[in-house]
Design an enzyme around this catalytic site. Structure first.
Site, PDB file in Angstrom:
ATOM      1  N   ASP A 230    -125.971 -35.821  60.195  1.00  0.00           N
ATOM      2  CA  ASP A 230    -126.747 -35.218  61.279  1.00  0.00           C
ATOM      3  C   ASP A 230    -126.019 -35.451  62.601  1.00  0.00           C
ATOM      4  O   ASP A 230    -125.609 -36.582  62.884  1.00  0.00           O
ATOM      5  CB  ASP A 230    -128.136 -35.879  61.295  1.00  0.00           C
ATOM      6  CG  ASP A 230    -128.979 -35.426  62.465  1.00  0.00           C
ATOM      7  OD1 ASP A 230    -128.709 -34.328  63.003  1.00  0.00           O
ATOM      8  OD2 ASP A 230    -129.913 -36.167  62.844  1.00  0.00           O
TER       9      ASP A 230
ATOM     10  N   ASP B 286    -126.236 -31.269  59.319  1.00  0.00           N
ATOM     11  CA  ASP B 286    -125.937 -29.945  59.872  1.00  0.00           C
ATOM     12  C   ASP B 286    -124.456 -29.609  59.721  1.00  0.00           C
ATOM     13  O   ASP B 286    -123.662 -30.449  59.273  1.00  0.00           O
ATOM     14  CB  ASP B 286    -126.379 -29.873  61.349  1.00  0.00           C
ATOM     15  CG  ASP B 286    -125.928 -31.087  62.137  1.00  0.00           C
ATOM     16  OD1 ASP B 286    -124.728 -31.410  62.087  1.00  0.00           O
ATOM     17  OD2 ASP B 286    -126.780 -31.746  62.787  1.00  0.00           O
TER      18      ASP B 286
ATOM     19  N   ASP C  29    -123.112 -21.043  47.976  1.00  0.00           N
ATOM     20  CA  ASP C  29    -124.125 -20.875  46.942  1.00  0.00           C
ATOM     21  C   ASP C  29    -124.677 -19.454  47.054  1.00  0.00           C
ATOM     22  O   ASP C  29    -124.989 -18.992  48.153  1.00  0.00           O
ATOM     23  CB  ASP C  29    -125.252 -21.895  47.190  1.00  0.00           C
ATOM     24  CG  ASP C  29    -125.769 -22.514  45.912  1.00  0.00           C
ATOM     25  OD1 ASP C  29    -126.197 -21.748  45.037  1.00  0.00           O
ATOM     26  OD2 ASP C  29    -125.746 -23.756  45.806  1.00  0.00           O
TER      27      ASP C  29
ATOM     28  N   GLU D 104    -124.385 -21.089  37.503  1.00  0.00           N
ATOM     29  CA  GLU D 104    -125.269 -22.133  36.983  1.00  0.00           C
ATOM     30  C   GLU D 104    -125.978 -21.509  35.794  1.00  0.00           C
ATOM     31  O   GLU D 104    -126.633 -20.476  35.953  1.00  0.00           O
ATOM     32  CB  GLU D 104    -126.279 -22.565  38.050  1.00  0.00           C
ATOM     33  CG  GLU D 104    -127.100 -23.762  37.598  1.00  0.00           C
ATOM     34  CD  GLU D 104    -128.464 -23.856  38.275  1.00  0.00           C
ATOM     35  OE1 GLU D 104    -129.033 -24.945  38.309  1.00  0.00           O
ATOM     36  OE2 GLU D 104    -128.982 -22.818  38.759  1.00  0.00           O
TER      37      GLU D 104
HETATM   38  C1  GLC Z   1    -131.208 -23.898  40.844  1.00  0.00           C
HETATM   39  C2  GLC Z   1    -130.915 -24.831  41.982  1.00  0.00           C
HETATM   40  C3  GLC Z   1    -132.149 -25.603  42.299  1.00  0.00           C
HETATM   41  C4  GLC Z   1    -133.218 -24.625  42.718  1.00  0.00           C
HETATM   42  C5  GLC Z   1    -133.427 -23.542  41.678  1.00  0.00           C
HETATM   43  C6  GLC Z   1    -134.190 -22.379  42.250  1.00  0.00           C
HETATM   44  O1  GLC Z   1    -131.498 -24.559  39.678  1.00  0.00           O
HETATM   45  O2  GLC Z   1    -129.825 -25.642  41.674  1.00  0.00           O
HETATM   46  O3  GLC Z   1    -131.949 -26.566  43.282  1.00  0.00           O
HETATM   47  O4  GLC Z   1    -134.425 -25.299  42.931  1.00  0.00           O
HETATM   48  O5  GLC Z   1    -132.211 -23.016  41.214  1.00  0.00           O
HETATM   49  O6  GLC Z   1    -133.403 -21.672  43.157  1.00  0.00           O
END
Ligand code: GLC
Length: 562
Positions: free
Chosen positions: A23, A31, A100, A256
């Site tokens: 921070d 941040d 992400d 993921e």
């Molecule tokens: C993925 C993310 C997690 C999030 C979920 C919904 O599993 O890693 O943190 O809560 O998706 O977006």
């Protein structure tokens, strides 16, 4: 063996949860300027790719995984100018940036959803999954973060239900709509044009669903992913995304992939199919959980033979095609040293460094989670009121409403709760561990004052941090540790994990103890072999030549064989 060399195979990723890193404004929340301030530190680790958890505009129902504007920076984290400064600071240091990409769902505060819920005729109506109430109650769908575990939310304005696999504030986007897909490809281009180097794709198998929403079979056992995700169009969408966007840039992608089994792996990462570079499988993350449960600990302890089998099977599956990703923890799962090692004072150092050795000597790109380099541990909150994670809070509420066992749940969360891995970075021994001048958004683990902090470990040449730098350098110096064949030895042994990595004439032996007991190991095949010890986290007196190894608790040894 012909190596298909790629920067993202040889890279080492450092994952940052921005809310908890540094921070600089004194609001107790990390941040972008904080990350900028720490870039030299990150560079000094030897890693070369940073993956940032979401930094986009968001009401933070799920800490940024609920995005209300994909082209803006979350106010708490800074501005687009800060982002540009971060990116250019990274480029200057030769660091790559992976963002992400959260496109299974948006926030309900996204403009698209605000429009979509206005009327059934709205242009954006078909950006989301709606079920008109005159068709009756929609077939049961389970939701991760919903107190009633109900993924359908009734919306009075248009007398319809919308679908949300996660919280009510995270409505699922309708990928079947080509207009929506174009919007997503556009926003990806927006970030690529800025110069980002890739995306980690959140819950990517969820984007395609069976949109007839068939009733769940009688024998439905709670393992919902085969019914809810991995839908019929998934690979069409990924290939389209590749053709329309990804193939135009020199970038990396990692999906993921909860619910994707090993026999489906190559459908995603076989390079001939042109979909993704890598994905995170969930087999290891499920090892200490009840079957089909992401967040409930299983009763009996996990076994090392199971741990080895998971990694050996995945290595084999991707040995000739595709590429793996290695991770032991992240923002959704507890700290690796507490989970796979032993965080007691006696065994913490060896455990943390042994697990680092494992990550950095396996085939597959290693992902290090911030704080793992200094051996940060689970916080194990005693009180539910300390948790900030919607997952823990809402599941506690469900248990309360159903008169369930809250004490058992509190125990479970000490091992499984996501906030264990989200506590602020431990920089030094000053107030709030140097993370912030003010009260942090989530409690700091008190053990920052007992040596688990960057400053103390910088000053100690035998620290976990300095060991991490050495093992990183070792990987970078030995191509065989990146691309070499993997061979498992002693598969039945429950104390030690031993394997070799070989590339042409180069051969390495890696010996890792996952036990708090000492062990004597004999490897007949190595009798007479010359070896040089490259790195060890404890006194290593073993002579490979005799084939005998004296193994200490949580010992790690890396040998070069001749
Ligand atoms: C993925 C993310 C997690 C999030 C979920 C919904 O599993 O890693 O943190 O809560 O998706 O977006």
């Amino acid at each position: 063996m012909e190596l298909n060399r790629q920067w993202w195979k040889e890279g080492i990723v450092y994952q940052i949860y921005p809310r908890s890193f540094q921070d600089t404004t004194g609001n107790g929340i990390g941040d972008l300027q904080g990350i900028i301030k720490r870039l030299d530190y990150i560079k000094s680790l030897g890693v070369n790719i940073i993956w940032l958890n979401p930094v986009y505009e968001s009401p933070n129902d799920d800490n940024g995984y609920d995005i209300s504007d994909y082209r803006e920076i979350m106010k708490e984290f800074g501005t687009m100018a800060d982002f540009d400064e971060l990116l250019s600071g990274m480029k200057d240091r030769g660091l790559k940036l992976v963002m992400d990409l959260v496109v299974n769902h948006s926030s309900d505060e996204h403009q698209w959803f605000k429009e979509s819920r206005k009327s059934r005729e709205n242009t954006y109506r078909d950006y989301y999954h709606w079920w008109p109430a005159e068709k009756g109650t929609p077939p049961k769908r389970w939701s991760f973060f919903d107190v009633e575990s109900n993924a359908w939310k009734f919306d009075e304005k248009t007398n319809s239900y919308y679908l949300h696999y996660f919280s009510v504030k995270q409505p699922d986007l309708k990928w079947e709509n080509p207009k929506l897909r174009e919007e997503i490809y556009d926003l990806m281009r927006f970030w690529f044009e800025k110069g980002v180097d890739g995306f980690r794709m959140d819950v990517i198998p969820f984007i395609s669903k069976d949109i007839c929403f068939p009733k769940l079979p009688e024998k439905y056992n709670g393992d919902f992913i085969p019914f809810y995700a991995n839908g019929p169009k998934l690979h069409d969408y990924l290939q389209e995304m590749n053709q329309k966007v990804l193939c135009d840039y020199d970038i990396m992608t990692v999906g993921e992939a909860p619910g994707v089994s090993i026999d489906q792996a190559l459908n995603f990462v076989n390079e001939d199919r042109k979909e993704l570079n890598m994905f995170f499988h969930f087999d290891l993350m499920g090892l200490d959980r009840e079957p089909g449960e992401t967040f409930m600990m299983r009763k009996e302890p996990w076994k090392l033979t199971e741990f080895k089998k998971i990694h050996s099977d995945w290595d084999a599956a991707l040995a000739n095609k595709g590429w793996g990703s290695m991770y032991l923890n992240n923002h959704d799962f507890p700290r690796s040293v507490s989970r796979w090692g032993n965080d007691s004072k006696t065994h913490w150092y060896n455990s943390a460094t042994m697990l680092q050795t494992f990550l950095l000597t396996m085939r597959g790109t290693p992902y290090i989670y911030y704080g793992e380099e200094i051996g940060m541990t689970n916080i194990k909150f005693e009180n539910l009121s300390d948790y900030k994670d919607i997952n823990t809070i809402n599941r506690a509420e469900t248990i309360r409403q159903n008169g369930g066992d809250l004490d058992a749940f509190i125990q479970n969360e000490k091992d499984a709760g996501r906030d264990n891995a989200r506590t602020p970075m431990q920089w030094d021994t000053s107030t709030n561990s140097g993370f912030s001048t003010e009260k942090p958004w989530l409690k700091i683990n008190e053990n920052f004052s007992e040596g688990i902090n960057v400053a103390s470990q910088e000053a100690d040449k035998n620290s976990v941090l300095n060991y991490f730098r050495e093992i990183v350098q070792l990987r970078k110096d030995h191509l065989a540790l990146v691309y070499g064949e993997y061979e498992l030895l002693l598969p039945e042994n429950e104390q030690v994990y031993i394997y070799t990595r070989s590339l042409e004439q180069q051969r390495y032996l890696i010996l890792l103890s996952f036990s708090k007991e000492r062990a004597l190991i004999h490897l007949e095949n190595f009798v007479g072999t010359n070896a040089k010890l490259l790195l060890s986290n404890d006194d290593a007196v073993s002579m490979v030549k005799d084939g005998n190894f004296k193994v200490r608790p949580y010992h790690a040894m890396v040998y070069k064989l001749f």
